[in-house]
Structures are given as structure tokens and as C-alpha cells.
Design an enzyme around this catalytic site. Structure first.
Site, PDB file in Angstrom:
ATOM      1  N   CYS A 138       7.926  -2.869 -12.228  1.00  0.00           N
ATOM      2  CA  CYS A 138       6.904  -3.899 -12.128  1.00  0.00           C
ATOM      3  C   CYS A 138       7.310  -5.070 -13.010  1.00  0.00           C
ATOM      4  CB  CYS A 138       5.577  -3.299 -12.609  1.00  0.00           C
ATOM      5  SG  CYS A 138       4.198  -4.363 -12.282  1.00  0.00           S
ATOM      6  N   CYS A 165       0.681  -1.875  -7.191  1.00  0.00           N
ATOM      7  CA  CYS A 165       1.135  -2.760  -8.267  1.00  0.00           C
ATOM      8  C   CYS A 165       0.102  -2.926  -9.386  1.00  0.00           C
ATOM      9  CB  CYS A 165       1.561  -4.130  -7.748  1.00  0.00           C
ATOM     10  SG  CYS A 165       2.524  -4.989  -9.015  1.00  0.00           S
TER      11      CYS A 165
HETATM   12  P1  FAD Z   1       2.789  -1.588   3.050  1.00  0.00           P
HETATM   13  O1  FAD Z   1       3.968  -2.426   2.750  1.00  0.00           O
HETATM   14  O2  FAD Z   1       1.445  -2.095   2.642  1.00  0.00           O
HETATM   15  O3  FAD Z   1       2.820  -1.263   4.617  1.00  0.00           O
HETATM   16  C1  FAD Z   1       1.876  -0.469   5.268  1.00  0.00           C
HETATM   17  C2  FAD Z   1       1.921  -0.826   6.747  1.00  0.00           C
HETATM   18  O4  FAD Z   1       1.178   0.148   7.482  1.00  0.00           O
HETATM   19  C3  FAD Z   1       1.302  -2.184   7.056  1.00  0.00           C
HETATM   20  O5  FAD Z   1       2.202  -2.981   7.765  1.00  0.00           O
HETATM   21  C4  FAD Z   1       0.066  -1.840   7.879  1.00  0.00           C
HETATM   22  O6  FAD Z   1      -0.230  -2.806   8.877  1.00  0.00           O
HETATM   23  C5  FAD Z   1       0.473  -0.506   8.512  1.00  0.00           C
HETATM   24  N1  FAD Z   1      -0.682   0.324   8.884  1.00  0.00           N
HETATM   25  C6  FAD Z   1      -1.847   0.479   8.220  1.00  0.00           C
HETATM   26  N2  FAD Z   1      -2.667   1.276   8.912  1.00  0.00           N
HETATM   27  C7  FAD Z   1      -2.000   1.657  10.024  1.00  0.00           C
HETATM   28  C8  FAD Z   1      -2.326   2.485  11.133  1.00  0.00           C
HETATM   29  N3  FAD Z   1      -3.522   3.077  11.247  1.00  0.00           N
HETATM   30  N4  FAD Z   1      -1.381   2.665  12.105  1.00  0.00           N
HETATM   31  C9  FAD Z   1      -0.167   2.073  11.997  1.00  0.00           C
HETATM   32  N5  FAD Z   1       0.185   1.259  10.979  1.00  0.00           N
HETATM   33  C10 FAD Z   1      -0.724   1.070  10.016  1.00  0.00           C
HETATM   34  N6  FAD Z   1       5.611  -4.157  -5.699  1.00  0.00           N
HETATM   35  C11 FAD Z   1       6.727  -4.347  -6.466  1.00  0.00           C
HETATM   36  O7  FAD Z   1       7.668  -3.577  -6.374  1.00  0.00           O
HETATM   37  N7  FAD Z   1       6.821  -5.371  -7.355  1.00  0.00           N
HETATM   38  C12 FAD Z   1       5.833  -6.272  -7.490  1.00  0.00           C
HETATM   39  O8  FAD Z   1       5.957  -7.205  -8.288  1.00  0.00           O
HETATM   40  C13 FAD Z   1       4.648  -6.113  -6.682  1.00  0.00           C
HETATM   41  N8  FAD Z   1       3.630  -7.005  -6.776  1.00  0.00           N
HETATM   42  C14 FAD Z   1       2.564  -6.898  -5.935  1.00  0.00           C
HETATM   43  C15 FAD Z   1       1.562  -7.851  -6.005  1.00  0.00           C
HETATM   44  C16 FAD Z   1       0.480  -7.805  -5.149  1.00  0.00           C
HETATM   45  C17 FAD Z   1      -0.597  -8.841  -5.265  1.00  0.00           C
HETATM   46  C18 FAD Z   1       0.411  -6.782  -4.155  1.00  0.00           C
HETATM   47  C19 FAD Z   1      -0.737  -6.758  -3.171  1.00  0.00           C
HETATM   48  C20 FAD Z   1       1.395  -5.819  -4.082  1.00  0.00           C
HETATM   49  C21 FAD Z   1       2.467  -5.849  -4.978  1.00  0.00           C
HETATM   50  N9  FAD Z   1       3.471  -4.883  -4.965  1.00  0.00           N
HETATM   51  C22 FAD Z   1       4.585  -5.020  -5.771  1.00  0.00           C
HETATM   52  C23 FAD Z   1       3.252  -3.614  -4.215  1.00  0.00           C
HETATM   53  C24 FAD Z   1       4.012  -3.495  -2.915  1.00  0.00           C
HETATM   54  O9  FAD Z   1       3.800  -4.606  -2.105  1.00  0.00           O
HETATM   55  C25 FAD Z   1       3.593  -2.212  -2.207  1.00  0.00           C
HETATM   56  O10 FAD Z   1       3.636  -1.134  -3.101  1.00  0.00           O
HETATM   57  C26 FAD Z   1       4.490  -1.919  -1.015  1.00  0.00           C
HETATM   58  O11 FAD Z   1       4.376  -2.937  -0.065  1.00  0.00           O
HETATM   59  C27 FAD Z   1       4.146  -0.563  -0.406  1.00  0.00           C
HETATM   60  O12 FAD Z   1       4.848  -0.352   0.775  1.00  0.00           O
HETATM   61  P2  FAD Z   1       4.244   0.604   1.912  1.00  0.00           P
HETATM   62  O13 FAD Z   1       5.229   0.642   3.001  1.00  0.00           O
HETATM   63  O14 FAD Z   1       3.781   1.871   1.316  1.00  0.00           O
HETATM   64  O15 FAD Z   1       2.915  -0.145   2.384  1.00  0.00           O
END
Ligand code: FAD
Ligand code: UQ1
Length: 440
Positions: A368, A189
Site C-alpha cells: 500500500c 486498500c
Molecule cells: P476488482 O478489481 O474490484 O474486480 C471485480 C470485478 O468483478 C469487477 O470488474 C466487477 O464488475 C466484477 N463483478 C462483480 N460482481 C460480479 C458478478 N456478479 N458477476 C460477474 N462479475 C462481477 N490497491 C493497491 O494495490 N494499491 C493501491 O494504492 C490501491 N488504492 C486503492 C484506492 C482506492 C480508492 C480503491 C477503491 C482501491 C484501491 N486499491 C489499491 C485496491 C484495488 O483496487 C483492489 O484491491 C483490486 O482492484 C482488487 O481486485 P479484484 O479483482 O479482487 O476486484
């Protein structure tokens, strides 16, 4: 037979039964049809799309955390509009009941042998693998930051604990520099480091402190935002609000004893600036997860899972896919991107499971909502090539109340009720309907 609309809506929104974690030991050496690594936004949504169809014992989600966070809410937590508690739900309640939840961390990948190893030493093998581990936050990537976060003045919306502290710092602020930073690494983000700054500006105005606050945005990037349309709109906002923006200025050290932040000019690395802060909102360095970096077969040079930008299928291992922040997809890392990616990934993975080619293509859609205070937002939506791809047939580059309400009220509902149940693939269908006959 198609279900009547009411019935299918009820099915989508009905509370689900819970997932129970199975110990890795119980599952040791077991072979799954599909293993999903990570139960965050991407992992949970993908698992929901496959769990029922594959049936019990066929799909495992490996995820160590007890709590699943809706991270986009942390911006609002920082502004005191939501609590950190509201942003989290027990992992067991969001993972699909038909999946085996292995509550452990993957410590190594062996894609040539179709297996992963967990921290308890168990090997889990798979026919198909989806990597959804997110991006790694490196709190110790900036000298002194980790320690400084527990001292007065320093906060970060990139964790629920320190997002709550952000609001406390806004309340405690008296006078001086309020500094907001964007690091010299890719981040999730990329709008979030400045959203909280606009919220701070409005908070200070509301509470009569704005004339005593010097608001500074120090970003490592050469631009305010990566898409020109929205960057232009944001430059208008910073000018109107009397906010100082310094580009190519990177936070290198925090000195909590003297309340100083040290910055370097990335274009002239000999130039250092030491700035005193009353409040410092720091965005930490981030990188691909170390565990991925230690498996070069799976990754690109930076450590992200090396997948086709179109099909999300791995460039060397056709039974491996990646979604979200840990992938090499060259788009802005957001949950909105994950929603759009999820539909494409599911189509392609189903095709590959059926012995066909992956043919659905992802256009790089990401979004965003650039919150600019307590009642307005600019709704940035774009695709590969940093080209706007807007849902609504209005100028989304304008600050609007409707965009803010959508971010604050509609998005959490959509996330928990639809996306995590595998029923939200982004706004593509709405966009097509709303632009029908308009040539978009
Ligand atoms: P995540 O949701 O981070 O999930 C990754 C998972 O993998 C976690 O549960 C973690 O525990 C697990 N994991 C890590 N390592 C391991 C391992 N070794 N073995 C097994 N599991 C593991 N997005 C928007 O669309 N709009 C917004 O307004 C927005 N605002 C944001 C504001 C902030 C402050 C933040 C921090 C993020 C924001 N985002 C926003 C971004 C969004 O939250 C992420 O892009 C999204 O969650 C990504 O999803 P993901 O599944 O790739 O990763
Ligand atoms: C979106 O689909 C999404 O995923 C759930 C978000 O994540 C929180 C968003 O912030 C946005 C803006 C979208 C896009 C949805 C619409 C209706 C424009």
C-alpha cells in the site's frame, strides 16, 4: 528456446487485439474448460495467463462492466493529480482476445454441478472456476450517506464519480471541519481513507486555508494502520501536521441538511458524537458480494470464497480457486496482493489441470503506497502476520519522493502493460535480487 530479452519485452508490451463480448445466449449451456467470474484486476490477470494456452472457446470471463478501472488511481483523482477518465479503459481492450467475454452478471453458483447462472438465466458450466468478483460496496450501509454524496461537502474516493467530487470539495473548502472516516467493515486498500486526508492537508497548506481547517480522522479501527512499523511512521506524520485522530469512532449517519456527521464510540456504544462538517470524505461499508453469501457451500461465515490461504484452492471444491478481494485470504485487499496471488494461483491451477497437487504457496504479500501529499509516500509492503516484506534495501517507513513517483507514474504502467497481460506477479524477484547476500 528462450526469447532474446528485447523480443520478449516487445511481446509483453505490444498492444493486444481486443476481446469481443459474446452474448450469454450464444454461449448458453456451453461447457468451458475454465470460467473466470469477474474481469477486474484479478480476473483479467488470471484470464491473460490461460487464454492463449487454452485457445478459443475454452475460457470465458463473465463480467458485466463496460469499463475496467485501475482503482488505485482514484486516490490521485481525489487530489486532482489524475482524472477519473485516466483510470478507466474499455473492458474489451483489457480482456484477452482469446477469451469469450460474457457480458453479464453471475447471479448464482452451483459448485456441486460445476455451473453458474447469469442474470439472463443462462447456465454456464465449467471444468475449473476462478472467482474474482471483488468486494461489494454497500453505499446504503451508513444512514443518509448515499443521498449525502450528491450534496455539498460530501465525497468518497471509492467511486470514480465521487473521487472527482473530492477534488471539487478541496477547492470549495473555506473553513471548518474536514472529516475523513474508516468504516466498521473490512475494506479494500485500508490505507486509502487516510491517504486522501494527507493530500487534503497539503492542498489546504498550498492554498493558504490550512489554519482555517480542522482535520479529523475518525477510524473504526483501534490503530492507525495494521502494521506497527508503518503505524508508527504515520503517527509521526499526523502529529507533525496537527491532524486529530480518533480511533474506534464509527460513522453511523450523515445529515446533509444540517451538514452533520454522527459517530459512535465502538467501545462505548452509548456514546454518540455529532460533528459538523465543511467537508466529509466517507469510506463506505463493504462486504462479500451478496451472490456469494447466498451460496454457503462456496463461502466462509462472512461470505468470502473459502480458499486455502496458502494455495488459493477452495477448501471443499478442488476445481475452484479464488483471487483478490472476494477471497477469504487473510491479507490486506489490494491490487498489489492480487498481482502476487495471480502467479501462485496460475501455478496451482496448471498443476491441478495436469492432475497434480497444488503446491505453490502464497506468503500473503500485499502493498500500500501510503501517499502523504503531492510529492511523498511511505511504501508499506508486508505479508501474513502483518510483517514487513520490503522490496528495496532502504527504510520504506520513511516518506520518500521516489515512493510517490513509483505510485503515480510507474504503477499505472506496470498495471496496464504487464499485470493485466499476465506478466506481473509482484516484486518478489526484484526483492530477492536487491536483497541478495543480505539474508532477507
Ligand atoms: P476488482 O478489481 O474490484 O474486480 C471485480 C470485478 O468483478 C469487477 O470488474 C466487477 O464488475 C466484477 N463483478 C462483480 N460482481 C460480479 C458478478 N456478479 N458477476 C460477474 N462479475 C462481477 N490497491 C493497491 O494495490 N494499491 C493501491 O494504492 C490501491 N488504492 C486503492 C484506492 C482506492 C480508492 C480503491 C477503491 C482501491 C484501491 N486499491 C489499491 C485496491 C484495488 O483496487 C483492489 O484491491 C483490486 O482492484 C482488487 O481486485 P479484484 O479483482 O479482487 O476486484
Ligand atoms: C504492485 O505490485 C502493484 O500491483 C500492480 C501495486 O498496485 C497498484 C502497487 O501499488 C505496488 C506498490 C506493487 C508493488 C511493486 C513494487 C515495485 C514495490
Amino acid at each position: 528456446m528462450a526469447l532474446p530479452l528485447r523480443t520478449s519485452l516487445t511481446l509483453c508490451l505490444a498492444p493486444r487485439s481486443r476481446a469481443f463480448s459474446v452474448s450469454a445466449a450464444q454461449q448458453a449451456n456451453s461447457a468451458y474448460k475454465l470460467v473466470v467470474v469477474g474481469g477486474g484486476s484479478g480476473g483479467c490477470s488470471v484470464a491473460a495467463k490461460f487464454a492463449k494456452k487454452l485457445g478459443k472457446g475454452k475460457l470465458a470471463v463473465i463480467e458485466p462492466a463496460q469499463t475496467h478501472y485501475y482503482q488505485p488511481m482514484w486516490t490521485l483523482v481525489g487530489g486532482g493529480m489524475k482524472s477519473a477518465e485516466q483510470s478507466g479503459r474499455p473492458m474489451k481492450d483489457v480482456l484477452p482476445a482469446a477469451a469469450d467475454w460474457i457480458q453479464d452478471r453471475v447471479v448464482s453458483f452451483d459448485p456441486s454441478s460445476n455451473k453458474v447462472t447469469t442474470s439472463s438465466g443462462d447456465e454456464i458450466s465449467y471444468e475449473y472456476l476462478v472467482v474474482a468478483m471483488g468486494i461489494q460496496i454497500n453505499w446504503d450501509g451508513i444512514k443518509g450517506l448515499k443521498e449525502a454524496l450528491d450534496t455539498p461537502g460530501v465525497c468518497s474516493n471509492y467511486s470514480p464519480k465521487y473521487a472527482e467530487k473530492t477534488y471539487k470539495e478541496l477547492q470549495a473548502f473555506k473553513e471548518g471541519n474536514a472529516i475523513f472516516t474508516f468504516p466498521n467493515t473490512p475494506i479494500k486498500c485500508p490505507g486509502a481513507p487516510q491517504k486522501i486526508m494527507y493530500i487534503a492537508d497539503q492542498y489546504f497548506r498550498k492554498t493558504g486555508k490550512r489554519d482555517k481547517a480542522n482535520i479529523i480522522y475518525n477510524t473504526s479501527l483501534p490503530v492507525l494502520f495494521g502494521v506497527k512499523k508503518y503505524a508508527d511512521a504515520l503517527w509521526e506524520v499526523v502529529k507533525k501536521r496537527d491532524i486529530t485522530v480518533n480511533t474506534r469512532r464509527c460513522l453511523t449517519e450523515v445529515r446533509p441538511d444540517t451538514r452533520e456527521a454522527v459517530f459512535v464510540n465502538l467501545d462505548k456504544p452509548d456514546e454518540q458524537y455529532v460533528e459538523e462538517y465543511e467537508m466529509l470524505h466517507a469510506t463506505p461499508n463493504m462486504s462479500a458480494p451478496d451472490v456469494l453469501k447466498s451460496c454457503p457451500d462456496l463461502c466462509d461465515a462472512a461470505g468470502y470464497v473459502d480458499v486455502s490461504k496458502d494455495t488459493m484452492q477452495h477448501n471443499r471444491f478442488p476445481n475452484v480457486f479464488a483471487i483478490g478481494d472476494c477471497s477469504s485470504l487473510p491479507t490486506s485487499k489490494t491490487a498489489a496482493a492480487v498481482a502476487a496471488e495471480c502467479g501462485i494461483l496460475a501455478k496451482n491451477l496448471r498443476a491441478v489441470m495436469a492432475g497434480q497437487k497444488a503446491q505453490a504457496t502464497y506468503d500473503g504479500y500485499t502493498s500500500c503506497p501510503l501517499v502523504t501529499g503531492y510529492s511523498k509516500a511511505i511504501l508499506a509492503e508486508f505479508k501474513y502476520g502483518a510483517e514487513p516484506l520490503e522490496t528495496f534495501p532502504i527504510n520504506q517507513g520513511k516518506e520518500r519522493w521516489t515512493s510517490f513517483i513509483m505510485k503515480k507514474e510507474l504503477m499505472p504502467f506496470l498495471y496496464w502493460k504487464l499485470m493485466l497481460n499476465g506478466n506481473w506477479n509482484g516484486p518478489r524477484t526484484f526483492r530477492k535480487l536487491l536483497h541478495f547476500g543480505m539474508g532477507n
